[in-house]
Design a protein around this motif. Sequence first.
Motif, PDB file in Angstrom:
ATOM      1  N   SER A 512      29.935  22.781  40.330  1.00 26.35           N
ATOM      2  CA  SER A 512      30.873  23.951  40.731  1.00 26.35           C
ATOM      3  C   SER A 512      29.960  25.045  40.862  1.00 26.35           C
ATOM      4  CB  SER A 512      31.627  24.266  39.483  1.00 26.35           C
ATOM      5  OG  SER A 512      30.669  24.765  38.218  1.00 26.35           O
ATOM      6  N   VAL A 513      30.712  26.121  41.550  1.00 32.17           N
ATOM      7  CA  VAL A 513      29.880  27.418  42.066  1.00 32.17           C
ATOM      8  C   VAL A 513      30.632  28.600  41.539  1.00 32.17           C
ATOM      9  CG1 VAL A 513      29.195  28.738  43.842  1.00 32.17           C
ATOM     10  CG2 VAL A 513      28.654  26.520  43.895  1.00 32.17           C
ATOM     11  N   SER A 520      36.246  32.209  36.574  1.00 33.69           N
ATOM     12  CA  SER A 520      36.709  30.919  37.449  1.00 33.69           C
ATOM     13  C   SER A 520      35.975  30.783  38.445  1.00 33.69           C
ATOM     14  CB  SER A 520      38.162  31.140  37.768  1.00 33.69           C
ATOM     15  OG  SER A 520      39.086  31.529  36.768  1.00 33.69           O
ATOM     16  N   ALA A 521      35.573  29.230  38.696  1.00 31.30           N
ATOM     17  CA  ALA A 521      34.736  29.137  39.882  1.00 31.30           C
ATOM     18  C   ALA A 521      35.337  29.027  41.194  1.00 31.30           C
ATOM     19  CB  ALA A 521      34.295  27.545  39.542  1.00 31.30           C
ATOM     20  N   ARG A 522      34.503  29.408  41.989  1.00 42.73           N
ATOM     21  CA  ARG A 522      34.851  29.681  43.446  1.00 42.73           C
ATOM     22  C   ARG A 522      34.824  28.178  44.167  1.00 42.73           C
ATOM     23  NH1 ARG A 522      34.221  34.632  46.189  1.00 42.73           N
ATOM     24  NH2 ARG A 522      34.782  36.301  44.756  1.00 42.73           N
ATOM     25  N   TRP A 523      33.884  27.114  43.973  1.00 37.67           N
ATOM     26  CA  TRP A 523      34.236  26.030  44.173  1.00 37.67           C
ATOM     27  C   TRP A 523      33.946  25.038  43.014  1.00 37.67           C
ATOM     28  CZ3 TRP A 523      29.651  25.978  48.380  1.00 37.67           C
ATOM     29  CH2 TRP A 523      30.016  26.769  49.546  1.00 37.67           C
ATOM     30  N   TRP A 524      34.698  24.170  42.988  1.00 37.65           N
ATOM     31  CA  TRP A 524      34.615  23.094  41.909  1.00 37.65           C
ATOM     32  C   TRP A 524      35.233  21.713  42.312  1.00 37.65           C
ATOM     33  CZ3 TRP A 524      38.511  26.313  42.584  1.00 37.65           C
ATOM     34  CH2 TRP A 524      40.015  26.116  42.335  1.00 37.65           C
ATOM     35  N   MET A 525      34.799  20.642  41.403  1.00 39.51           N
ATOM     36  CA  MET A 525      35.390  19.363  41.658  1.00 39.51           C
ATOM     37  C   MET A 525      36.573  19.043  40.688  1.00 39.51           C
ATOM     38  SD  MET A 525      31.711  17.499  41.796  1.00 39.51           S
ATOM     39  CE  MET A 525      30.930  17.072  43.397  1.00 39.51           C
ATOM     40  N   ALA A 526      37.765  18.368  41.142  1.00 40.00           N
ATOM     41  CA  ALA A 526      38.815  18.329  40.317  1.00 40.00           C
ATOM     42  C   ALA A 526      38.515  16.618  39.939  1.00 40.00           C
ATOM     43  CB  ALA A 526      39.918  18.427  41.203  1.00 40.00           C
ATOM     44  N   GLY A 558      26.514  37.754  47.588  1.00 42.84           N
ATOM     45  CA  GLY A 558      26.597  37.962  46.129  1.00 42.84           C
ATOM     46  C   GLY A 558      25.683  37.100  45.249  1.00 42.84           C
ATOM     47  N   HIS A 559      25.831  37.021  43.926  1.00 36.63           N
ATOM     48  CA  HIS A 559      25.181  36.659  43.042  1.00 36.63           C
ATOM     49  C   HIS A 559      25.812  35.302  42.489  1.00 36.63           C
ATOM     50  CE1 HIS A 559      22.036  36.292  39.349  1.00 36.63           C
ATOM     51  NE2 HIS A 559      21.657  35.305  40.530  1.00 36.63           N
ATOM     52  N   TYR A 560      25.385  34.174  42.376  1.00 34.41           N
ATOM     53  CA  TYR A 560      26.186  32.918  42.110  1.00 34.41           C
ATOM     54  C   TYR A 560      25.579  31.988  41.142  1.00 34.41           C
ATOM     55  CZ  TYR A 560      29.519  34.448  45.896  1.00 34.41           C
ATOM     56  OH  TYR A 560      30.222  34.976  46.838  1.00 34.41           O
ATOM     57  N   LYS A 561      26.238  31.209  40.511  1.00 33.17           N
ATOM     58  CA  LYS A 561      25.570  30.060  39.717  1.00 33.17           C
ATOM     59  C   LYS A 561      26.205  28.664  39.927  1.00 33.17           C
ATOM     60  CE  LYS A 561      27.317  29.368  35.644  1.00 33.17           C
ATOM     61  NZ  LYS A 561      27.808  29.367  34.067  1.00 33.17           N
ATOM     62  N   PHE A 562      25.206  27.834  40.473  1.00 32.33           N
ATOM     63  CA  PHE A 562      25.747  26.552  40.869  1.00 32.33           C
ATOM     64  C   PHE A 562      25.302  25.749  39.549  1.00 32.33           C
ATOM     65  CE2 PHE A 562      23.760  22.314  41.941  1.00 32.33           C
ATOM     66  CZ  PHE A 562      24.933  21.731  42.681  1.00 32.33           C
ATOM     67  N   SER A 563      26.261  24.905  39.214  1.00 31.92           N
ATOM     68  CA  SER A 563      26.450  24.074  37.837  1.00 31.92           C
ATOM     69  C   SER A 563      26.553  22.684  38.176  1.00 31.92           C
ATOM     70  CB  SER A 563      27.261  24.568  36.784  1.00 31.92           C
ATOM     71  OG  SER A 563      27.142  25.945  36.422  1.00 31.92           O
ATOM     72  N   VAL A 564      25.585  21.637  37.580  1.00 36.33           N
ATOM     73  CA  VAL A 564      25.808  20.432  37.647  1.00 36.33           C
ATOM     74  C   VAL A 564      25.405  19.499  36.596  1.00 36.33           C
ATOM     75  CG1 VAL A 564      23.439  20.222  38.442  1.00 36.33           C
ATOM     76  CG2 VAL A 564      25.136  18.264  39.160  1.00 36.33           C
ATOM     77  N   THR A 565      26.433  18.822  36.216  1.00 35.80           N
ATOM     78  CA  THR A 565      26.343  17.682  34.972  1.00 35.80           C
ATOM     79  C   THR A 565      26.539  16.284  35.641  1.00 35.80           C
ATOM     80  OG1 THR A 565      27.095  19.485  33.602  1.00 35.80           O
ATOM     81  CG2 THR A 565      27.140  17.196  32.879  1.00 35.80           C
ATOM     82  N   LEU A 566      25.658  15.414  34.845  1.00 34.13           N
ATOM     83  CA  LEU A 566      25.960  13.893  35.275  1.00 34.13           C
ATOM     84  C   LEU A 566      26.546  13.278  34.119  1.00 34.13           C
ATOM     85  CD1 LEU A 566      22.384  13.224  36.669  1.00 34.13           C
ATOM     86  CD2 LEU A 566      24.272  13.938  37.844  1.00 34.13           C
ATOM     87  N   VAL A 567      27.303  12.180  34.259  1.00 34.84           N
ATOM     88  CA  VAL A 567      28.336  11.514  33.545  1.00 34.84           C
ATOM     89  C   VAL A 567      27.993   9.922  33.921  1.00 34.84           C
ATOM     90  CG1 VAL A 567      30.304  11.178  32.194  1.00 34.84           C
ATOM     91  CG2 VAL A 567      29.695  13.305  33.273  1.00 34.84           C
ATOM     92  N   ASP A 568      27.707   9.211  33.016  1.00 34.71           N
ATOM     93  CA  ASP A 568      27.630   7.649  33.007  1.00 34.71           C
ATOM     94  C   ASP A 568      28.922   6.797  32.823  1.00 34.71           C
ATOM     95  OD1 ASP A 568      27.547   7.110  30.317  1.00 34.71           O
ATOM     96  OD2 ASP A 568      25.480   6.740  30.138  1.00 34.71           O
ATOM     97  N   GLN A 569      28.783   5.786  33.030  1.00 36.89           N
ATOM     98  CA  GLN A 569      30.066   4.863  33.022  1.00 36.89           C
ATOM     99  C   GLN A 569      30.675   4.525  31.419  1.00 36.89           C
ATOM    100  OE1 GLN A 569      32.060   3.843  35.766  1.00 36.89           O
ATOM    101  NE2 GLN A 569      30.416   5.628  36.393  1.00 36.89           N
ATOM    102  N   SER A 576      23.250  20.021  31.189  1.00 35.66           N
ATOM    103  CA  SER A 576      23.744  20.828  32.429  1.00 35.66           C
ATOM    104  C   SER A 576      22.541  21.561  32.961  1.00 35.66           C
ATOM    105  CB  SER A 576      25.088  21.649  31.807  1.00 35.66           C
ATOM    106  OG  SER A 576      25.260  22.474  33.232  1.00 35.66           O
ATOM    107  N   THR A 577      22.803  21.696  34.376  1.00 37.81           N
ATOM    108  CA  THR A 577      21.709  22.530  35.047  1.00 37.81           C
ATOM    109  C   THR A 577      22.334  23.513  35.550  1.00 37.81           C
ATOM    110  OG1 THR A 577      20.090  20.604  35.375  1.00 37.81           O
ATOM    111  CG2 THR A 577      20.021  22.653  36.766  1.00 37.81           C
ATOM    112  N   ASP A 578      21.988  24.819  35.502  1.00 38.22           N
ATOM    113  CA  ASP A 578      22.639  26.062  36.040  1.00 38.22           C
ATOM    114  C   ASP A 578      21.375  26.613  37.010  1.00 38.22           C
ATOM    115  OD1 ASP A 578      25.141  25.807  34.597  1.00 38.22           O
ATOM    116  OD2 ASP A 578      24.342  27.176  33.116  1.00 38.22           O
TER     117      ASP A 578
END
Length: 939
Positions: A512-513, A520-526, A558-569, A576-578
């Motif tokens: 997400s961003v 609220s995120a500007r970009w995200w995954m549903a 502007g200033h943004y935060k990109f967040s990423v998390t991994l999930v296994d099966q 989480s990495t910000d």
Amino acid sequence: MLGQLGVTGAGAASASSSAAVSSTTASSDAAPEAVALSRAKKSGAAVRVDALTTETRIVDASPDGTLTATVSSVPVRMRSGAGWSDIDLNLADDGTEVRPRMAPLDVRFGRGGDARMSTVGDRKGHSVEQSWPYGKLPAPILSGDQATYPDVLPGVDLVQIAGRDRMGQVFKVKTAAALADPRLKDLRVQLRATGAALEPHGAGGVAARGTDTGTVELSASKGAWWDSAYPDTDAADPGGPGVSHPFDLGLAAHGQGAFSTGIASAVGDPKGLSFPLYIDPDFTNSRRDYLYVDSAFPTTSYWNGQYTDGKVNLGFLPAAWDTTYGVNHSAQGFYQFDSSASLGAVILAARFNVTDVWSSSCTPTMVRAFVTYGVTPSTTWNNRPGKIQQLDAKSFANGNSASCPAATVGFDMMAAKDKLPTTGQWTVGLYADNDNWDQLTWKRFDNGATITVQYGHPPTTPKVTAVSACNTYCTSDTAAGKSGYTRTAGPVFTVSGSDVDVNDGWITAWMSVTKEGESSARWWMAAGQPIWLSPSAGSGSWGYGSTGQGTNQPLPDGHYKFSVTLVDQQGLVSGSTDYWFWVDTAPPPVPQITAPTELSTGTDGSGVVGSTSYKFTITEPAGYAVKGFVYAVTDSKSDPGAPDAAMSCNTAKNAFVMVCPNKNSTTMNVAAIDVSTTLRVWALDAAGNISSCTAAACPTGPNRSAAGSVAFSVGKTATAPTKAMNVTDSTTGAARTGMTVGFDGLSGPCATEPASTDAPEGFSFSGGYSSGTGGAAVNPSQSFTASVWACPSGTGPSTVLAQTDSSGNSQLRLGLAADGHWALTTRAGSGTETTVEGTGTATAGQWAFVNAQYDLINAQMRITVASGNSRDTWVVAAANPPSAPGPGTQVYLGKAAPGSAQSYTGLITRPVLTQAVLTAQQVQDLWTSAVGSTSQVLY
């Protein structure tokens, strides 16, 4: 040796096997868990992770992608020449001695017929041998781990017991008369140590200290005796509540040593005793991690069973049961386990299992298990470890009678599932409710407790490895708390991660961003929109235009935060990495250029091309902080194009050099490269935006110009050579001298050498001329120009003109590169080489004029190539300062160094080396003669 002798060092390791579990050894380039998990998934059966097997631990990989570790508090397996095997303490007679089938400790008992009792060693060169002082021993009767030598004295049996890491010797005294035998009362067993020295140890003990290590390797603590007051009493256990009576051992000088039991003073009056009586000077060790603490002896450590029968006591024992000291006892037990296999993992299930071997009744009482801080050999009641978290509580009573036989009790550990993975050693403490008054709470546990842990590894914490259109701090590693910069409103992020549990399948990355200050995120995954990564070092990209919510909308500056998390099966989630970043799409204004006073009019009549240095000052645009300035120096007719936005401070690329400001400005030294020269300067911000301007916004002018460029002129040029270098034939010694520079008519094939009125032309390099004179050399650490006419027979890599130092190291080379382009290569003092190549590929059998320059002040290397009646524009490369020439520097034609093979075949004429930067006109004069008809020159 009487009692139990144990090894104190880190003993041999071991591992159990199972017919239902196959094994695997990891390859050198894969984690052992990953190899086993992959095999388990393919086979549909559990696979042992051999690399993680120890004397107390096994780890099995399951087809479902989980790992299960079973860890014991005592050794249960050992490694032998055949691999890992279960410990088997059953004794066998091999024809020379009696020994256990598989034991970490080197225990050997005598077969009878002589005085030999036993030998115990640590398999590292330290051992102690015991001999019977009263003649020959009878043949033993073997039963399990015990060897019984009947009637070694009248009414006295010697029972020797093999343990996992100890060796016990117990005298079974059958009658009061036997106890009165003076030979028993003053029993001294002969001792002989190998690789060790015997000494008193602790409170009433004996030790063997390694002569090579200086540490105690084999030890025996204070002895104990007990009678047959309880029906379950035997040579290995006092039975009932486990009450025994201590006595000191003694070490007497007799040969190498003698072990004195002190039995007479220990037992005293035999009235009221139930025979048989068992006398066991208790030898123990410090290899196993268990103990109990006792309030009756608050400063005594019972580490790994010393001073005890090896059981772990718990609860309240009333004074009436203590016939030696007559005091109340409150006891708490502790077990320690190696949990390093699951360190950092996610605990899916965990259970602590321990066997209750005796309870004071069949009435259940409550026992609570806690995770505690660690225990050590110095742990006592007074400094017992603190509790961290309760695990489980169970009410039970086992081992008192047939109505409640000994049984294993399990305690769930999942209450501490988040704490357990943070340490590589787990300590479990057992506590009885009402342990200060209720005698029903007294219990005795086996020292061999286990933990069974099912766990999985979450994916690694992901990394941001790239951001599109980024120029500063473009990965999560380099950012390290700082913010990156991108010059696009639609960035795309590349992430990477992996999962040791590779057979879980592909892992999903959720991203997400979010703009700073917004919830609220500007970009995200549903749901259903993550990207999938391979579990073995996978990577993927996501961002503007990717599948997701809002990703079709550009991001305003502007200033943004990109967040990423991994999930296994299995649903295990990584950290989480910000990654914070700036979107900056606005280019900076052009910088301000201040020319030196010598160029206040735009012209320095006394300045010399290539050698007069001018100091320009570059200042940031007002109110705009930039990352650095990029400048290019060209002649007045050339356009260098635009610089690379990815340049960094104090680097150079082609015609461009980047410098960074000190506060808000910087200075740089520039030299004219022709009579008329242009200095261009761009501002570069952290996002990689390059300054731009229109003609109206960029007026020209020599002083304090805001144009981003300054044109200036100098009045003088360097002296150009009029003669080519003299050349000596390396074969015949003949010299060719006096050739003028410039030549007409070399515009076509060169099958024959052309004629000349001033000297023979076209030195043939099929085995002819190969070197110029030392006097022709230049100092390559200063500016220089090299040129030559050449007609190659082929276009493979070759050297036409070269200069070396006295050691034969190349300083400069002019010739053909591997791609067939003409090129100049210089070598810095560090050995780093820099090359500039001309455009277009050389043509075999065609004459070409090649001119190359090294410009020290402007940190440039330039090359131009003429063929026919036209010359290429300058090709420019950034330059490292070449090394200075040493004594005996030599110039070579047709090869790169002295003694090297001739690399060039073809014709060469009019080679020139001069210590100067030449103007375009001077280069043309080297190319053509004064009467030549050549007229077309391209800049």
